[in-house]
Scaffold this motif. Sequence first.
Motif, PDB file in Angstrom:
ATOM      1  N   ARG A   1      23.968  50.947  31.809  1.00 55.86           N
ATOM      2  CA  ARG A   1      22.557  50.595  31.884  1.00 55.86           C
ATOM      3  C   ARG A   1      21.862  51.013  30.603  1.00 55.86           C
ATOM      4  N   LEU A   2      21.547  50.032  29.757  1.00 57.80           N
ATOM      5  CA  LEU A   2      20.758  50.268  28.548  1.00 57.80           C
ATOM      6  C   LEU A   2      19.429  49.543  28.752  1.00 57.80           C
ATOM      7  N   GLN A   3      19.032  48.709  27.810  1.00 56.86           N
ATOM      8  CA  GLN A   3      17.823  47.920  28.046  1.00 56.86           C
ATOM      9  C   GLN A   3      18.047  46.957  29.204  1.00 56.86           C
ATOM     10  N   ARG A   4      19.285  46.592  29.404  1.00 55.12           N
ATOM     11  CA  ARG A   4      19.672  45.788  30.555  1.00 55.12           C
ATOM     12  C   ARG A   4      21.035  46.271  31.020  1.00 55.12           C
ATOM     13  N   ARG A   5      21.517  45.665  32.071  1.00 55.08           N
ATOM     14  CA  ARG A   5      22.804  46.079  32.625  1.00 55.08           C
ATOM     15  C   ARG A   5      23.935  45.332  31.944  1.00 55.08           C
ATOM     16  N   TYR A   6      24.976  46.075  31.567  1.00 55.00           N
ATOM     17  CA  TYR A   6      26.192  45.487  31.025  1.00 55.00           C
ATOM     18  C   TYR A   6      27.341  45.828  31.965  1.00 55.00           C
ATOM     19  N   GLU A   7      28.264  44.899  32.113  1.00 53.81           N
ATOM     20  CA  GLU A   7      29.423  45.096  32.970  1.00 53.81           C
ATOM     21  C   GLU A   7      30.683  44.891  32.137  1.00 53.81           C
ATOM     22  N   TYR A   8      31.612  45.823  32.259  1.00 53.02           N
ATOM     23  CA  TYR A   8      32.865  45.762  31.512  1.00 53.02           C
ATOM     24  C   TYR A   8      34.043  45.825  32.478  1.00 53.02           C
ATOM     25  N   TRP A   9      35.128  45.189  32.068  1.00 51.64           N
ATOM     26  CA  TRP A   9      36.342  45.144  32.888  1.00 51.64           C
ATOM     27  C   TRP A   9      37.557  45.531  32.061  1.00 51.64           C
ATOM     28  N   GLY A  10      38.505  46.175  32.721  1.00 55.31           N
ATOM     29  CA  GLY A  10      39.788  46.448  32.099  1.00 55.31           C
ATOM     30  C   GLY A  10      40.738  45.277  32.288  1.00 55.31           C
ATOM     31  N   GLN A  11      41.934  45.395  31.714  1.00 57.61           N
ATOM     32  CA  GLN A  11      42.935  44.334  31.774  1.00 57.61           C
ATOM     33  C   GLN A  11      43.700  44.341  33.089  1.00 57.61           C
ATOM     34  N   GLY A  12      43.641  45.447  33.803  1.00 61.14           N
ATOM     35  CA  GLY A  12      44.295  45.508  35.105  1.00 61.14           C
ATOM     36  C   GLY A  12      45.665  46.163  35.066  1.00 61.14           C
ATOM     37  N   THR A  13      46.070  46.660  36.221  1.00 62.83           N
ATOM     38  CA  THR A  13      47.401  47.222  36.382  1.00 62.83           C
ATOM     39  C   THR A  13      47.943  46.756  37.736  1.00 62.83           C
ATOM     40  N   GLN A  14      49.212  46.374  37.762  1.00 65.42           N
ATOM     41  CA  GLN A  14      49.792  45.787  38.965  1.00 65.42           C
ATOM     42  C   GLN A  14      50.361  46.858  39.884  1.00 65.42           C
ATOM     43  N   VAL A  15      50.030  46.765  41.156  1.00 62.75           N
ATOM     44  CA  VAL A  15      50.604  47.631  42.188  1.00 62.75           C
ATOM     45  C   VAL A  15      51.356  46.733  43.158  1.00 62.75           C
TER      46      VAL A  15
ATOM     47  N   GLU B   1      43.384  50.793  32.198  1.00 60.44           N
ATOM     48  CA  GLU B   1      43.984  51.250  33.447  1.00 60.44           C
ATOM     49  C   GLU B   1      45.450  51.582  33.221  1.00 60.44           C
ATOM     50  N   SER B   2      45.972  52.452  34.051  1.00 60.35           N
ATOM     51  CA  SER B   2      47.392  52.787  34.017  1.00 60.35           C
ATOM     52  C   SER B   2      47.809  53.254  35.405  1.00 60.35           C
ATOM     53  N   GLY B   3      49.086  53.564  35.555  1.00 65.26           N
ATOM     54  CA  GLY B   3      49.561  54.149  36.809  1.00 65.26           C
ATOM     55  C   GLY B   3      50.111  53.174  37.815  1.00 65.26           C
TER      56      GLY B   3
ATOM     57  N   SER C   1      49.226  56.326  51.894  1.00 66.72           N
ATOM     58  CA  SER C   1      49.639  55.501  53.049  1.00 66.72           C
ATOM     59  C   SER C   1      49.676  54.026  52.662  1.00 66.72           C
ATOM     60  N   GLN C   2      50.381  53.761  51.575  1.00 63.14           N
ATOM     61  CA  GLN C   2      50.437  52.412  51.014  1.00 63.14           C
ATOM     62  C   GLN C   2      50.881  51.386  52.052  1.00 63.14           C
ATOM     63  N   LYS C   3      50.208  50.239  52.060  1.00 62.34           N
ATOM     64  CA  LYS C   3      50.549  49.126  52.937  1.00 62.34           C
ATOM     65  C   LYS C   3      50.936  47.914  52.088  1.00 62.34           C
ATOM     66  N   PRO C   4      51.747  47.021  52.638  1.00 58.75           N
ATOM     67  CA  PRO C   4      52.123  45.818  51.857  1.00 58.75           C
ATOM     68  C   PRO C   4      50.914  45.029  51.379  1.00 58.75           C
ATOM     69  N   GLU C   5      49.846  45.024  52.180  1.00 52.11           N
ATOM     70  CA  GLU C   5      48.652  44.255  51.787  1.00 52.11           C
ATOM     71  C   GLU C   5      47.878  44.893  50.641  1.00 52.11           C
ATOM     72  N   ASP C   6      48.304  46.069  50.196  1.00 48.34           N
ATOM     73  CA  ASP C   6      47.690  46.694  49.019  1.00 48.34           C
ATOM     74  C   ASP C   6      48.260  46.115  47.725  1.00 48.34           C
ATOM     75  N   THR C   7      49.299  45.295  47.838  1.00 51.59           N
ATOM     76  CA  THR C   7      49.891  44.679  46.654  1.00 51.59           C
ATOM     77  C   THR C   7      48.876  43.770  45.978  1.00 51.59           C
ATOM     78  N   ALA C   8      48.583  44.066  44.709  1.00 54.67           N
ATOM     79  CA  ALA C   8      47.568  43.302  43.979  1.00 54.67           C
ATOM     80  C   ALA C   8      47.496  43.807  42.554  1.00 54.67           C
ATOM     81  N   GLY C   9      46.770  43.070  41.720  1.00 55.67           N
ATOM     82  CA  GLY C   9      46.365  43.587  40.422  1.00 55.67           C
ATOM     83  C   GLY C   9      45.103  44.403  40.629  1.00 55.67           C
ATOM     84  N   TYR C  10      45.062  45.593  40.088  1.00 55.84           N
ATOM     85  CA  TYR C  10      43.909  46.490  40.256  1.00 55.84           C
ATOM     86  C   TYR C  10      43.155  46.562  38.933  1.00 55.84           C
TER      87      TYR C  10
END
Length: 118
Positions: free
Chosen positions: A100-114, A6-8, A84-93
Amino acid sequence: QVQLVESGGGLVQAGGSLRLPCAASGSAFSIVAMGWHRQAAGQQRELVADITSIGNTEYADSVKGRLTISSDNAKNTVYLEMNSQKPEDTAGYYCRADQRLQRRYEYWGQGTQVTGSS
């Protein structure tokens, strides 16, 4: 394995806009959906927006009409347009990819702070 970067993130004024890209690399095939989640301090991680490989989207009620998820399949990149950014949007994103291969795999990024400012 799929790697997500992630970036931005950064500081954004109330009412402002920000665009968060998430690029998938590695064995980035058979990805059926990607999404953005966020986690504010002391809160649980929550789904913000989701997009399938055929373009179907889903949004949390709190962001409908302000945040837009889109994807560029050729670049294996998903974007979160924040308006229309709001203060409550402050978070790590955090970016998520479902493979989906033989089964489902889930991957996550390291995150980016807003961080919103008034």
